[in-house]
Enzyme design. Structure first.
Site, PDB file in Angstrom:
ATOM      1  N   GLN A   1      31.112  43.131  57.157  1.00 40.01           N
ATOM      2  CA  GLN A   1      30.490  42.621  55.711  1.00 40.01           C
ATOM      3  C   GLN A   1      29.691  43.877  55.384  1.00 40.01           C
ATOM      4  O   GLN A   1      29.054  43.874  54.016  1.00 40.01           O
ATOM      5  CB  GLN A   1      29.457  41.647  56.219  1.00 40.01           C
ATOM      6  CG  GLN A   1      30.071  40.383  56.609  1.00 40.01           C
ATOM      7  CD  GLN A   1      29.006  39.260  57.143  1.00 40.01           C
ATOM      8  OE1 GLN A   1      28.297  38.687  56.458  1.00 40.01           O
ATOM      9  NE2 GLN A   1      28.815  39.441  58.414  1.00 40.01           N
TER      10      GLN A   1
ATOM     11  N   VAL B   1      29.198  47.586  53.681  1.00 40.65           N
ATOM     12  CA  VAL B   1      29.444  48.380  52.328  1.00 40.65           C
ATOM     13  C   VAL B   1      29.519  49.701  52.913  1.00 40.65           C
ATOM     14  O   VAL B   1      29.952  50.765  52.101  1.00 40.65           O
ATOM     15  CB  VAL B   1      29.026  48.087  51.179  1.00 40.65           C
ATOM     16  CG1 VAL B   1      29.328  46.578  50.654  1.00 40.65           C
ATOM     17  CG2 VAL B   1      27.539  48.160  51.125  1.00 40.65           C
ATOM     18  N   ASP B   2      29.025  50.224  53.833  1.00 39.17           N
ATOM     19  CA  ASP B   2      29.151  51.381  54.274  1.00 39.17           C
ATOM     20  C   ASP B   2      30.359  52.031  55.068  1.00 39.17           C
ATOM     21  O   ASP B   2      31.321  51.031  55.151  1.00 39.17           O
ATOM     22  CB  ASP B   2      28.032  51.792  55.545  1.00 39.17           C
ATOM     23  CG  ASP B   2      28.189  51.234  56.847  1.00 39.17           C
ATOM     24  OD1 ASP B   2      29.303  51.247  57.319  1.00 39.17           O
ATOM     25  OD2 ASP B   2      27.106  50.514  56.964  1.00 39.17           O
TER      26      ASP B   2
ATOM     27  N   HIS C   1      32.740  42.680  51.727  1.00 35.45           N
ATOM     28  CA  HIS C   1      31.986  42.443  50.624  1.00 35.45           C
ATOM     29  C   HIS C   1      32.049  43.822  49.824  1.00 35.45           C
ATOM     30  O   HIS C   1      31.190  44.279  48.993  1.00 35.45           O
ATOM     31  CB  HIS C   1      30.331  42.384  51.319  1.00 35.45           C
ATOM     32  CG  HIS C   1      30.235  41.069  51.587  1.00 35.45           C
ATOM     33  ND1 HIS C   1      29.255  40.655  52.400  1.00 35.45           N
ATOM     34  CD2 HIS C   1      30.899  39.832  51.724  1.00 35.45           C
ATOM     35  CE1 HIS C   1      29.179  39.377  52.660  1.00 35.45           C
ATOM     36  NE2 HIS C   1      30.345  38.813  52.161  1.00 35.45           N
TER      37      HIS C   1
ATOM     38  N   SER D   1      23.415  38.012  60.780  1.00 35.49           N
ATOM     39  CA  SER D   1      22.519  36.611  61.043  1.00 35.49           C
ATOM     40  C   SER D   1      23.378  35.629  60.629  1.00 35.49           C
ATOM     41  O   SER D   1      22.895  34.323  60.887  1.00 35.49           O
ATOM     42  CB  SER D   1      21.305  36.837  60.054  1.00 35.49           C
ATOM     43  OG  SER D   1      21.884  37.036  58.689  1.00 35.49           O
TER      44      SER D   1
HETATM   45  P1  OAD Z   1      21.453  40.411  57.885  1.00 27.17           P
HETATM   46  O1  OAD Z   1      20.219  41.449  57.633  1.00 27.17           O
HETATM   47  O2  OAD Z   1      21.295  38.942  57.652  1.00 27.17           O
HETATM   48  O3  OAD Z   1      21.576  40.198  59.594  1.00 27.17           O
HETATM   49  C1  OAD Z   1      21.454  41.328  60.282  1.00 27.17           C
HETATM   50  C2  OAD Z   1      21.414  41.064  61.831  1.00 27.17           C
HETATM   51  O4  OAD Z   1      21.601  42.214  62.566  1.00 27.17           O
HETATM   52  C3  OAD Z   1      20.398  40.130  62.321  1.00 27.17           C
HETATM   53  O5  OAD Z   1      20.880  39.039  63.086  1.00 27.17           O
HETATM   54  C4  OAD Z   1      19.608  41.143  63.080  1.00 27.17           C
HETATM   55  O6  OAD Z   1      19.209  40.418  64.424  1.00 27.17           O
HETATM   56  C5  OAD Z   1      20.830  41.822  63.690  1.00 27.17           C
HETATM   57  N1  OAD Z   1      20.378  43.496  64.185  1.00 27.17           N
HETATM   58  C6  OAD Z   1      19.113  44.053  63.963  1.00 27.17           C
HETATM   59  N2  OAD Z   1      19.163  45.266  64.526  1.00 27.17           N
HETATM   60  C7  OAD Z   1      20.261  45.298  65.164  1.00 27.17           C
HETATM   61  C8  OAD Z   1      21.070  46.197  66.143  1.00 27.17           C
HETATM   62  N3  OAD Z   1      20.340  47.624  66.167  1.00 27.17           N
HETATM   63  N4  OAD Z   1      22.145  45.972  66.582  1.00 27.17           N
HETATM   64  C9  OAD Z   1      22.772  44.876  66.540  1.00 27.17           C
HETATM   65  N5  OAD Z   1      22.210  43.693  65.738  1.00 27.17           N
HETATM   66  C10 OAD Z   1      20.869  44.088  64.936  1.00 27.17           C
HETATM   67  O7  OAD Z   1      22.649  41.051  57.395  1.00 27.17           O
HETATM   68  P2  OAD Z   1      24.131  40.489  57.335  1.00 27.17           P
HETATM   69  O8  OAD Z   1      24.228  39.265  58.427  1.00 27.17           O
HETATM   70  O9  OAD Z   1      25.249  41.511  57.592  1.00 27.17           O
HETATM   71  O10 OAD Z   1      26.040  40.860  51.301  1.00 27.17           O
HETATM   72  O11 OAD Z   1      24.029  39.953  56.006  1.00 27.17           O
HETATM   73  C11 OAD Z   1      25.202  39.636  55.389  1.00 27.17           C
HETATM   74  C12 OAD Z   1      25.289  39.728  53.915  1.00 27.17           C
HETATM   75  O12 OAD Z   1      24.205  39.510  53.317  1.00 27.17           O
HETATM   76  C13 OAD Z   1      25.467  41.216  53.702  1.00 27.17           C
HETATM   77  O13 OAD Z   1      26.881  41.587  53.527  1.00 27.17           O
HETATM   78  C14 OAD Z   1      25.134  41.400  52.158  1.00 27.17           C
HETATM   79  C15 OAD Z   1      23.862  40.306  52.316  1.00 27.17           C
HETATM   80  O14 OAD Z   1      23.354  40.009  51.154  1.00 27.17           O
HETATM   81  C16 OAD Z   1      25.993  41.403  49.994  1.00 27.17           C
HETATM   82  O15 OAD Z   1      25.144  42.258  49.775  1.00 27.17           O
HETATM   83  C17 OAD Z   1      27.193  40.850  48.956  1.00 27.17           C
END
Ligand code: OAD
Length: 228
Positions: A86, A88-89, A104, A174
């Site tokens: 997901q 974009v990097d 994404h 998440s």
């Molecule tokens: P979130 O910010 O919702 O979730 C990030 C997850 O990474 C959380 O469950 C954290 O606990 C976990 N986390 C934090 N530090 C970590 C580490 N060192 N190692 C592993 N996990 C860690 O991000 P995404 O689920 O990726 O979309 O969000 C999904 C989408 O929402 C993104 O692609 C973006 C955003 O809006 C768009 O912009 C279209």
């Protein structure tokens, strides 16, 4: 070779210094989604949106893959690895992963607002787009990002990939955002599903094996578990 499909989210890149979205201090605590990540936001204040992604691009360019990205790339020697991200990097690619599908969009690409098949790759010395930067047919360029409320064109390919998995690994997401979060349900029933995240994440699937660690430590542990 066993096929491992890896679904990654912002937590995958956290140890590379790129902020997640929903953790405390995450991007969605600093910006409103509707302002910078929706088509309506772009219509209302396009320069604000362009500036937001210009800044993200600058951060990405400076970021290096962390051990988690590197270990996943190394695992290609022993497994057939497909990554669905997901993010974009481009840190999976920088680490050497070959099969990476961006659900994404991609920060280092831009797209015509009018002719959607006109997509351009930016190079490192020209990473900004501004009002007045146009495609070859004269329409304004926009970030090549799937915004909230837009279709996810890569979803069909992602589903097909997940359906072929022998093992599914979910890292640093998440699982709040659909349709991406629903992908885990397309994995064949009965295959092992590992979820790496330092915080509690509820996966809507039975039998998930949780590795409650950050990406680097977590992928290391995953490799050990797979050897057993
Ligand atoms: P979130 O910010 O919702 O979730 C990030 C997850 O990474 C959380 O469950 C954290 O606990 C976990 N986390 C934090 N530090 C970590 C580490 N060192 N190692 C592993 N996990 C860690 O991000 P995404 O689920 O990726 O979309 O969000 C999904 C989408 O929402 C993104 O692609 C973006 C955003 O809006 C768009 O912009 C279209």
């Amino acid at each position: 070779m066993k096929k491992i499909v890896v679904l990654t989210g912002a937590g995958m890149s956290a140890e590379s210094g790129i902020a997640t979205f929903r953790d405390s201090g995450g991007l969605w605590n600093q910006y409103k989604i509707e302002d910078v990540a929706t088509p309506e936001g772009f219509v209302k204040n396009p320069q604000l949106v362009l500036d937001f992604y210009n800044m993200r691009r600058k951060e990405t360019l400076a970021a290096k893959p962390n051990l988690g990205h590197i270990e996943l790339a190394e695992m290609q020697n022993d497994y057939d690895i497909s990554i669905i991200t997901q993010n974009v990097d481009n840190l999976h690619e920088k680490a050497g992963s070959k099969k990476v599908l961006h659900l994404h969009g991609e920060l280092m690409k831009v797209q015509s607002t009018k002719y959607l098949d006109l997509i351009y790759e930016l190079n490192a010395d020209n990473i900004e787009i501004n009002i007045g930067d146009t495609c070859e047919r004269g329409a304004q360029l926009r970030p090549y990002i799937v915004w909230f409320g837009e279709a996810v064109p890569m979803m069909e390919n992602a589903i097909k990939t997940v359906q072929t998995a022998d093992i599914l690994v979910v890292i640093g997401t998440s699982l709040n955002v659909y349709p991406a979060a629903g992908l885990i349900n397309y994995a064949p029933s009965g295959i092992p599903v590992y979820l790496i995240d330092p915080n509690e994440v509820k996966a809507q699937r039975a039998g998930v094996i949780y590795i409650k660690k950050g990406a680097s430590e977590g992928v290391k542990e995953l490799r050990e578990l797979l050897l057993q």
